[in-house]
Design a protein around this motif. Structure first.
Motif, PDB file in Angstrom:
ATOM      1  N   TYR A   1       0.806  -1.221   0.000  1.00  0.00           N
ATOM      2  CA  TYR A   1       0.000   0.000   0.000  1.00  0.00           C
ATOM      3  C   TYR A   1       0.839   1.271   0.000  1.00  0.00           C
ATOM      4  O   TYR A   1       0.309   2.371   0.073  1.00  0.00           O
ATOM      5  CB  TYR A   1      -0.911   0.023   1.235  1.00  0.00           C
ATOM      6  N   THR A   2       2.165   1.135  -0.088  1.00  0.00           N
ATOM      7  CA  THR A   2       3.072   2.252   0.123  1.00  0.00           C
ATOM      8  C   THR A   2       2.712   3.464  -0.721  1.00  0.00           C
ATOM      9  O   THR A   2       2.696   4.593  -0.232  1.00  0.00           O
ATOM     10  CB  THR A   2       4.519   1.821  -0.179  1.00  0.00           C
ATOM     11  N   LEU A   3       2.421   3.242  -1.985  1.00  0.00           N
ATOM     12  CA  LEU A   3       2.087   4.350  -2.880  1.00  0.00           C
ATOM     13  C   LEU A   3       0.602   4.273  -3.236  1.00  0.00           C
ATOM     14  O   LEU A   3       0.208   4.114  -4.388  1.00  0.00           O
ATOM     15  CB  LEU A   3       2.959   4.299  -4.128  1.00  0.00           C
ATOM     16  N   MET A   4      -0.235   4.422  -2.216  1.00  0.00           N
ATOM     17  CA  MET A   4      -1.689   4.430  -2.388  1.00  0.00           C
ATOM     18  C   MET A   4      -2.213   5.753  -1.842  1.00  0.00           C
ATOM     19  O   MET A   4      -1.780   6.215  -0.785  1.00  0.00           O
ATOM     20  CB  MET A   4      -2.330   3.246  -1.667  1.00  0.00           C
ATOM     21  N   ASP A   5      -3.169   6.353  -2.568  1.00  0.00           N
ATOM     22  CA  ASP A   5      -3.593   7.700  -2.207  1.00  0.00           C
ATOM     23  C   ASP A   5      -4.750   7.726  -1.215  1.00  0.00           C
ATOM     24  O   ASP A   5      -5.092   8.788  -0.701  1.00  0.00           O
ATOM     25  CB  ASP A   5      -3.974   8.497  -3.460  1.00  0.00           C
ATOM     26  N   ILE A   6      -5.375   6.586  -0.927  1.00  0.00           N
ATOM     27  CA  ILE A   6      -6.481   6.559   0.022  1.00  0.00           C
ATOM     28  C   ILE A   6      -6.077   5.750   1.249  1.00  0.00           C
ATOM     29  O   ILE A   6      -5.013   5.146   1.288  1.00  0.00           O
ATOM     30  CB  ILE A   6      -7.752   5.945  -0.610  1.00  0.00           C
ATOM     31  N   VAL A   7      -6.939   5.754   2.273  1.00  0.00           N
ATOM     32  CA  VAL A   7      -6.698   4.943   3.462  1.00  0.00           C
ATOM     33  C   VAL A   7      -7.092   3.511   3.134  1.00  0.00           C
ATOM     34  O   VAL A   7      -8.272   3.211   2.949  1.00  0.00           O
ATOM     35  CB  VAL A   7      -7.508   5.463   4.664  1.00  0.00           C
TER      36      VAL A   7
END
Length: 262
Positions: free
Chosen positions: A69-75
């Motif tokens: 999830y490192t480069l994910m824009d949401i929670v």
């Protein structure tokens, strides 16, 4: 000297953009100061998406989300033992923290106070700054003041624009999978993650304008910033304060004032 020049130019930019008679309800601006960490603000300490350190939290900096999830824009939410579980941003207890994020707003003083609070830090990780820029522009948590991506009712197209500025190369990167901190002196990984983050932003329809400011950036760093914009016409090289002023003025005239006065 560079930071002082940036503060003057950025303040003038905010006051010009939001001071225009037609700007109200049309423009919102946010601010994401970054070094190798980003400061989400102590007001967000008890949000469900934050894993705050025990006791005193100095600075309110956060590290990277764990892989994948490192480069994910949401929670992100993951099913763990059949239960939906929030993947939290890890709080990093450090004095080496930037000024806090300023959420999207039309309030000029909020932004100018945020600009004035920015300070110089020795290390740089641009990718996480870009990721929090995406999160600021999104309607989804952790920040929710952005309009939805795409076209809205009445066929009104809302533009999302991100201005990414650095005066140095990537020097840091996440220490994953061992640690969520950004203490890895791996500039190449920082460059790779920055390029991925910029690509994610552009895929969301965000227009990125990148500025390489000053003379301390290497050729590799300049290439990263040019790639981040995705279009050479949106990449700027500002050697000094005068160049930076010209870049911001061009940005105002070409992207904002024409629309507001049309």
């Amino acid at each position: 000297t560079k930071l002082g020049a940036l503060k003057v130019v950025a303040t003038d930019f905010v006051e010009t953009m939001l001071g225009h008679s037609n700007a109200r309800n049309q423009i919102k601006i946010g601010l994401v100061p970054f070094s190798h960490y980003v400061n989400i603000g102590l007001d967000n300490r008890f949000e469900y998406w934050v894993d705050a350190p025990e006791g005193q939290w100095r600075g309110a900096c956060v590290g990277s989300l764990p892989a994948p999830y490192t480069l994910m824009d949401i929670v992100p939410v993951e099913m763990i033992d059949g239960t939906p579980t929030t993947i939290q941003f890890p709080g990093i207890d450090t004095f080496d923290c930037t000024a806090p994020i300023v959420d999207l707003t039309e309030n000029i003083p909020d932004l100018t106070v945020g600009i004035d609070a920015m300070g110089w830090k020795a290390s740089t990780y641009i990718g996480e700054g870009v990721m929090w820029g995406i999160r600021l522009l999104s309607e989804d948590e952790p920040f929710t003041k952005g309009k939805p991506f795409g076209t809205f009712s009445g066929s009104v197209n809302h533009r999302k624009v991100m201005l990414v500025l650095t005066d140095g190369d990537n020097t840091q990167a996440p220490s994953l999978p061992d640690s969520p901190t950004h203490d890895s002196w791996n500039g190449e990984l920082g460059n790779t993650n920055t390029q991925i983050a910029c690509s994610l932003a552009r895929d969301e329809g965000i227009e990125i304008y990148s500025i390489a400011f000053g003379s301390a950036i290497s050729d590799d760093g300049l290439s990263v910033m040019q790639d981040c914009a995705g279009d050479v016409s949106r990449y700027y090289r500002a050697e000094d304060a005068g160049d930076l002023q010209s870049v911001f003025q061009q940005f105002i005239e070409e992207l904002v004032m024409l629309r507001l006065t049309s």
